[in-house]
Design an enzyme around this catalytic site. Structure first.
Site, PDB file in Angstrom:
ATOM      1  N   ALA A 217      -4.760  -2.272  11.432  1.00 46.14           N
ATOM      2  CA  ALA A 217      -5.668  -1.135  11.218  1.00 46.14           C
ATOM      3  C   ALA A 217      -6.832  -1.506  10.308  1.00 46.14           C
ATOM      4  O   ALA A 217      -7.933  -0.962  10.456  1.00 46.14           O
ATOM      5  CB  ALA A 217      -4.893   0.039  10.639  1.00 46.14           C
ATOM      6  N   GLU A 218      -6.597  -2.432   9.368  1.00 51.32           N
ATOM      7  CA  GLU A 218      -7.691  -2.826   8.473  1.00 51.32           C
ATOM      8  C   GLU A 218      -8.879  -3.343   9.268  1.00 51.32           C
ATOM      9  O   GLU A 218     -10.038  -2.978   9.002  1.00 51.32           O
ATOM     10  CB  GLU A 218      -7.210  -3.902   7.500  1.00 51.32           C
ATOM     11  CG  GLU A 218      -6.198  -3.418   6.491  1.00 51.32           C
ATOM     12  CD  GLU A 218      -5.751  -4.525   5.563  1.00 51.32           C
ATOM     13  OE1 GLU A 218      -5.315  -4.196   4.443  1.00 51.32           O
ATOM     14  OE2 GLU A 218      -5.829  -5.713   5.939  1.00 51.32           O
ATOM     15  N   HIS A 219      -8.626  -4.219  10.228  1.00 55.96           N
ATOM     16  CA  HIS A 219      -9.719  -4.781  11.021  1.00 55.96           C
ATOM     17  C   HIS A 219     -10.207  -3.809  12.091  1.00 55.96           C
ATOM     18  O   HIS A 219     -11.401  -3.763  12.397  1.00 55.96           O
ATOM     19  CB  HIS A 219      -9.265  -6.087  11.674  1.00 55.96           C
ATOM     20  CG  HIS A 219      -8.901  -7.151  10.699  1.00 55.96           C
ATOM     21  ND1 HIS A 219      -9.846  -7.825   9.944  1.00 55.96           N
ATOM     22  CD2 HIS A 219      -7.702  -7.661  10.337  1.00 55.96           C
ATOM     23  CE1 HIS A 219      -9.228  -8.705   9.167  1.00 55.96           C
ATOM     24  NE2 HIS A 219      -7.936  -8.623   9.392  1.00 55.96           N
TER      25      HIS A 219
ATOM     26  N   TYR B 238       0.823  -1.214   0.000  1.00 58.61           N
ATOM     27  CA  TYR B 238       0.000   0.000   0.000  1.00 58.61           C
ATOM     28  C   TYR B 238       0.854   1.260   0.000  1.00 58.61           C
ATOM     29  O   TYR B 238       0.406   2.318  -0.449  1.00 58.61           O
ATOM     30  CB  TYR B 238      -0.889   0.072   1.245  1.00 58.61           C
ATOM     31  CG  TYR B 238      -1.943  -0.974   1.428  1.00 58.61           C
ATOM     32  CD1 TYR B 238      -2.231  -1.920   0.449  1.00 58.61           C
ATOM     33  CD2 TYR B 238      -2.683  -1.016   2.602  1.00 58.61           C
ATOM     34  CE1 TYR B 238      -3.202  -2.876   0.650  1.00 58.61           C
ATOM     35  CE2 TYR B 238      -3.663  -1.962   2.811  1.00 58.61           C
ATOM     36  CZ  TYR B 238      -3.923  -2.897   1.833  1.00 58.61           C
ATOM     37  OH  TYR B 238      -4.893  -3.847   2.048  1.00 58.61           O
TER      38      TYR B 238
END
Length: 487
Positions: free
Chosen positions: A209-211, A191
């Site tokens: 951080a995604e979850h 990313y």
């Protein structure tokens, strides 16, 4: 007396700084060398159809909205759509791992696809929760003008806990013993232009951080963001001068006095440079700053394929990753050997899955991203067509049924195009997020402590790449500038 600040470049860092300064009554003039605002954030057009040209994933939405609210931009002006499921990871053996926002749902999915690993995922989330909060406060929300500000006992202990001494692939492997699952929790370095075997382990903050905060997209596409911010600036009377190239920073006796544009000098109380930071040296007289012992390492590049199709895929999510038999082997071929990989990893953006208005009814716009090396060492004109054919065929075979026959148009961008547009080394994300270019080793929002009135923002500046993170860097630059200006 009202202060007047120049901003060189209208990328998201420059626009954010302008909004924060204007909210405090500072007069701002933005000089932009191209005919549009936004920098890396833009749309690729084909007739009336369009798709994001650059970033597609919004992480840390609260950071984005919080900075914009400080700048006087209400949340409802930047409408976000949550992607849940977050995305799918497609493996060559037919396995498909779906990423979900809720940790308990994800633990069940991990256990379903990789028996015995669900508890490891839960441990990852449990252990990362306090580390992320500390990491955000210690590394993302402060700058490091001096080494002693970075190498504090608390920061050293935190870096040890975040396994900064390991690479991201190795750090993820401490939780996920299955190689395929480890890849799903280390690919996030892509990313920000890094690769799992080179990015430091502290970037385990990204898959967490995604979850924890979700993956989002902006209604209408990320390309709407600079349009929204530019309109807000116009409403405040802020001037954005397009097609105006800054040729030089006027620096005398340790003070940045302004800029030279089209041969004419303009005086300002301070200047912010918003571009790939290594390019700033071309605007400065030799001897003003000490040269680096070695050049900055560019981030990874991208081959990008944009396509319009006359069909939709109801079973495909907005985001999906297609992995080769070994992600690290494929990336080694690209980055260590400087070859286009024979079996590349690639990402597909399919916005109509959550934003049906992204294309005409029954049609789609798609974006394929293949991580590759920077511009040097590849014959892009000769080798890119083979790579494009391979990826389109693989996407059709592994999920996008009848893709090839449905395509109405395609466009391709390579690191050569990135280099032409001013991206350092043809990398897509500024300088690489390696240990020697992170934290105190990365250019700071006030990059030259001995030069008063000169600041920087952008993907190559601390705290790093990713749109909300770039905005956070711009916020730090604005705060320091306001303090120095006595506001």
């Amino acid at each position: 007396m009202k202060r007047h600040v120049a901003i060189v470049g209208s990328g998201i860092g420059g626009l954010t700084t302008a909004l924060l300064l204007s909210k405090q009554g500072v007069q701002v003039t933005i000089f932009e060398k191209s005919n549009r605002v936004g920098g890396r954030i833009a749309f690729e057009y084909e007739g009336e159809e369009r798709i994001d040209q650059g970033p597609t994933i919004v992480l840390l939405p609260e950071m984005l909205h919080g900075i914009m609210e400080e700048a006087g931009v209400a949340r409802n002006k930047i409408p976000l759509i949550e992607c849940d499921p977050l995305y799918r990871v497609h493996y060559p053996d037919g396995k498909v791992l779906t990423k979900h926002r809720k940790p308990e749902v994800q633990a069940e999915e991990v256990e379903r696809v990789f028996p015995g690993q669900g508890a490891n995922f839960s441990r990852f989330m449990r252990e990362m929760r306090p580390l992320f909060a500390r990491g955000q406060a210690s590394f993302l929300e402060r700058d490091f003008p001096k080494w002693k500000h970075f190498f504090t006992p608390d920061n050293l202990a935190l870096m040890l806990n975040l396994r900064a001494y390991r690479n991201l692939s190795s750090a993820a492997g401490l939780y996920f013993t299955n190689d395929q699952l480890r890849e799903a929790y280390s690919l996030q370095s892509l990313y920000i232009g890094g690769i799992p075997e080179k990015a430091p382990g502290l970037y385990t903050m990204l898959p967490y951080a995604e979850h924890a905060f979700g993956i989002w997209m902006i209604k209408g596409g990320y390309g709407r963001l600079p349009e929204i911010l530019a309109q807000e600036l116009a409403d405040r009377g802020i001037k954005i001068q397009l097609n105006r190239t800054v040729e030089k920073l006027e620096i005398q006796h340790g003070v940045c006095l302004g800029v030279q544009v089209d041969g004419e000098k303009h005086h300002f109380d301070a200047v912010l440079y918003n571009g790939d930071f290594p390019n700033i040296s071309a605007l400065m007289d030799k001897g003003i700053t000490k040269p680096r012992r070695k050049p900055y390492q560019p981030s990874s590049g991208c081959v990008l394929i944009y396509a319009g199709t006359n069909r939709r895929w109801d079973d495909m999510l907005t985001h999906q990753f297609f992995l080769p038999p070994s992600l690290n082997d494929s990336l080694r071929q690209a980055f260590s050997n400087r070859q286009l990989p024979e079996d590349p990893a690639f990402y597909v953006f399919n916005p109509v899955a959550v934003d049906p208005d992204a294309a005409a009814e029954g049609h789609s716009v798609l974006y394929f991203l293949i991580p590759v090396t920077d511009e040097v060492g590849i014959d892009w004109e000769k080798d890119t067509p083979r790579l494009v054919e391979h990826v389109l065929n693989a996407a059709e075979r592994r999920g996008f049924t009848d893709l090839r026959s449905s395509i109405k148009w395609t466009k391709v961008r390579t690191p050569v195009d990135a280099l032409r547009s001013g991206l350092y080394g043809g990398g897509s994300f500024g300088i690489a997020p390696v240990i020697g270019q992170s934290g105190v080793y990365r250019p700071q929002p006030k990059p030259f402590p001995h030069i008063r009135g000169l600041y920087a923002a952008g993907a190559s500046v601390h705290p790093g790449g990713g749109v909300p993170i770039v905005m956070q860097g711009a916020r730090m630059a604005a705060h320091q500038m306001l303090k120095e200006l006595g506001i």
